[in-house]
Design an enzyme around this catalytic site. Structure first.
Site, PDB file in Angstrom:
ATOM      1  N   ASP A 215       0.852  -1.211   0.000  1.00 27.59           N
ATOM      2  CA  ASP A 215       0.000   0.000   0.000  1.00 27.59           C
ATOM      3  C   ASP A 215       0.883   1.255   0.000  1.00 27.59           C
ATOM      4  OD1 ASP A 215       0.160  -1.231   2.991  1.00 27.59           O
ATOM      5  OD2 ASP A 215       0.434   0.939   3.024  1.00 27.59           O
ATOM      6  N   ASP A 217       0.504   3.669   2.318  1.00 32.40           N
ATOM      7  CA  ASP A 217       0.241   4.286   3.611  1.00 32.40           C
ATOM      8  C   ASP A 217      -0.754   5.432   3.406  1.00 32.40           C
ATOM      9  OD1 ASP A 217       0.857   3.843   6.381  1.00 32.40           O
ATOM     10  OD2 ASP A 217       1.837   5.793   6.398  1.00 32.40           O
TER      11      ASP A 217
HETATM   12  N1  ADE Z   1       2.084  -3.080   6.974  1.00 27.57           N
HETATM   13  C1  ADE Z   1       1.619  -3.021   5.708  1.00 27.57           C
HETATM   14  N2  ADE Z   1       1.313  -1.747   5.356  1.00 27.57           N
HETATM   15  C2  ADE Z   1       1.596  -0.976   6.439  1.00 27.57           C
HETATM   16  C3  ADE Z   1       1.503   0.408   6.710  1.00 27.57           C
HETATM   17  N3  ADE Z   1       1.059   1.253   5.799  1.00 27.57           N
HETATM   18  N4  ADE Z   1       1.882   0.850   7.941  1.00 27.57           N
HETATM   19  C4  ADE Z   1       2.341  -0.023   8.866  1.00 27.57           C
HETATM   20  N5  ADE Z   1       2.442  -1.342   8.661  1.00 27.57           N
HETATM   21  C5  ADE Z   1       2.090  -1.825   7.465  1.00 27.57           C
END
Ligand code: ADE
Length: 278
Positions: A215, A217
């Protein structure tokens, strides 16, 4: 003849299936630091002895703060592992790093708050002394390079280096936090690299991490922030890339002589440990 290697693998959901190991046998273990996240699964990959552990338990029941990192690492060391190859889901914190990419991590920024980061805690069954381990280079650069070369040769979208920012979790970051991490220049964000890599260094293991990007974030303007549904969907897809790298790299690791590297890591622990004196 050099030191015989044994490869520990710590994986997320997609990598906790015992069928990736030939002849996998479950082994329940205990350590001076308590029980690991799950049973250890001992078997072989391409004839190389391996030990598999699911970081959050096979049913994914252990949240990041509650992972017994010390028990996990101690158990792998006790099993005779020389190397730890780990996978971790992570968010991207920079343009140019996308879901589906693999990042071989070489640095971390620690934003955890509640985790024990050392084995040398003065308890009766703990190793003696106080260890101020150097963290200038937390990961095994030799093993990391081999992971990268394997990924590249397999045609995967893989980065050779990257800084992982580890948050306490279990919540994700706010948009303001995410923008701050982005401005710091960190490449990826997760909830488990710290203290896992630190503890592995304290017991002299060759530790290397494949971060599987799931992703962006929450730092990108005008986009939905990270959520669990997206993370799990992409992580399952990404896990097959990690598995391809493991199957390729493990026989290559086993062909090399690691005696000097392991000796150097052991000496680094001794040199950084202050023993009690009168
Ligand atoms: N694990 C996978 N994506 C994450 C994110 N955006 N922040 C923290 N841990 C994660």
């Amino acid at each position: 003849m050099g030191t015989k290697v044994k490869i520990g693998i710590i994986g997320g959901s997609g990598l906790s299936k015992p069928d990736i190991l030939k002849g996998g046998q479950e082994k329940e273990v205990n350590t001076p630091f308590g029980k690991p996240s799950d049973v250890l699964i001992c078997g072989e990959i391409e004839g190389v002895p391996c030990v598999l552990l699911s970081r959050h338990g096979r049913g994914h029941t252990i949240m990041p703060t509650n992972v017994n990192f010390r028990a996990n690492i101690w158990a792998m060391k006790e099993m005779g592992c020389t190397h730890l190859l780990v996978t971790t889901a992570c968010g991207s914190l920079q343009e140019g790093i996308h879901p589906g990419d693999v990042v071989v991590i070489d640095q971390f920024i620690d934003r955890t708050q509640k985790r024990i980061q050392t084995f040398f805690d003065g308890a009766p069954l703990s190793p003696l002394g106080i260890c101020h381990m150097s963290m200038a280079d937390p990961f095994c650069s030799r093993t990391s390079k081999m992971l990268y070369e394997s990924g590249k040769n397999l045609g995967l979208s893989i980065r050779e280096t990257g800084t992982m920012l580890t948050i306490e979790g279990p919540r994700f970051s706010s948009r303001a936090e995410s923008k701050l991490w982005n401005s710091w220049g960190a490449h990826c964000i997760n909830m488990t690299t710290v203290p896992e890599v630190i503890l592995a260094k304290e017991v002299g293991l060759c530790y290397a991490s494949m971060a599987l990007v799931t992703d962006y974030d929450s730092w990108r303007e005008g986009e939905e922030g990270v959520n669990v549904e997206n993370v799990m969907k992409i992580f399952k897809q990404n896990s097959s890339n990690a598995l391809k790298i493991l199957l390729d790299v493990i026989p290559k690791i086993a062909k090399e002589d690691w005696t000097k590297t392991l000796e150097d890591y052991k000496n680094a622990v001794t040199m950084n440990t202050l023993l009690p004196h009168s």
